[in-house]
Enzyme design. Sequence first.
Site: not given
Length: 516
Positions: A372, A232, A174, A57, A84-85, A176
């Site tokens: 998606k 979608d 991070h 964050g 992290c945060y 990710e």
Amino acid sequence: MNIHNEKILILDFGSQTTQLIARRIREQKVYCEIHPYTFSLDSIKEMQPKGIVLSGGPASVYDEDAPLSDPGLFELDIPVLGICYGAQLMTLQLGGKVEKAQKREFGKSDLEVLFTGGLFAGLESGTCRYQIWMSHGDRIEVLPAGFESSAQSEHSPYAAIRHTEKNMVGVQFHPEVAHTLIGTDVLRNFIFGICGCDPNWTMHNFVESTVAEIRNKVGAEKVICALSGGVDSAVTAALVHKAIGDQLTCIYVNNGLMRTGETKSLMRFFQDKTHLNVIQVDAEEYFLGELDGVVDPEIKRKKIGYGFIKIFEEEAKKLGDVKYLAQGTLYPDVIESVSFRGGAVIKSHHNVGGLPEVMKLDLIEPLRDLFKDEVRELGLELGLPEEAIYRQPFPGPGLGIRIMGEVTRDRLAILRQADVIVLEEMKNSGYYRKVWQSFAVLLPIQTVGVMGDERTYENVIALRSVDSVDAMTADWSKLPYDLLGRISNRIINEVRGVNRVVFDVSSKPPSTIEWE
Ligand code: XMP
């Protein structure tokens, strides 16, 4: 089987990459949900996640209004990974210390693993270094009792930390993001090694459990769904149809603003391969009448959106008692997250928004847990044609917002011809699926040209092609010159009324993807 039984909870502290954490975990076939950091302890207990991830964050843990989670979550005996945060918050809340770093670490850094179990199982310690991606101004200075460092970087002796007895781990990098080359290992070690999850979040299982849920909810009631031609709504319709068959009716409103042959292949699929009920309403006259003389983009959008609701409602009424509206809402639209603070209205988007309130229908949103790329995978699982699944996004107001100035039949005809050429060339060159969107825009100006020996004074087409992952930001595509040249030549030679083609080299922000 309830495939949502096993889930990872991600508490969001406002990082730009929180959604990425979720995607990376789901790629490992483990289901996860993002909730704001304020998600209560009771809700966590009720949810019984197999593990909790505290996201990064933008705040500092010492900010006056720093987002804090309930420290009680560390007492639940559920594994926790702080990123992290999140790692700094865990440190602080468990009695350690965090301070402003002397040297802020942004970007790539090298990680030395000190403990080759836990998050780093399968990796090596010693002289081996792993590329990671950092983005922090604060750093952990004193570890809480029971913790030790499990990896260090040049500027962070506590680049990763672990509790020696409990399942609590933290990383100041991070995992990710793609630049952290061992990111997948770290996340896999957390969800499988530390949390003990099974990889059972597959589209096949998703179809089975969702079909059962829809049947349960709908009973014998009737459901309607608006088919837009987009992926979608097509996937939503196919899924709901698989669950309740004839009780579903789809309505497709042709607003006269579609691309050439836009929905043909999809309609053909639904007609040939399924017994889906589709009512096609041809409302071109109505929409073009409404748009007559309209130049302002917002008024265009509003008129098209309103017209859609009006026509859809009229058609639905003819069906008698309908209780539900099936809608292709995706996960990014529903995440209740601190990163999604409301902003100014840039464009009023038109989807099927507004319908449920106007028509007093209950919603069925079977895709609301999906990203998606998962929707595309689901579409393939349901047997939809690849052509429909890998279709580029197309805005609800259609070509109406790609004709700058007044929308007339003549101008629509010009744009459609140019647009077909753009699509053909993008597909032939293999770029259609490499870019996020590529399309033609008709400008409201004329310029001078020369054709043969004649002076011409005709329209300009702008070519727009962008790369993006979520349409929130985008960059113009670096298309090869020969492709640009071919598109330009063909448009000028084949489309009567166009004597110039320009290429849009603006990114979003500050521009937007569509021109209106
Ligand atoms: P902008 O132009 O805002 O577009 O950068 C972001 C993405 O959204 C699409 N778009 C729409 N999609 N209804 C939609 O369903 C709309 O009214 C609409 N307007 C823009 C656009 O094509 C791009 O992918």
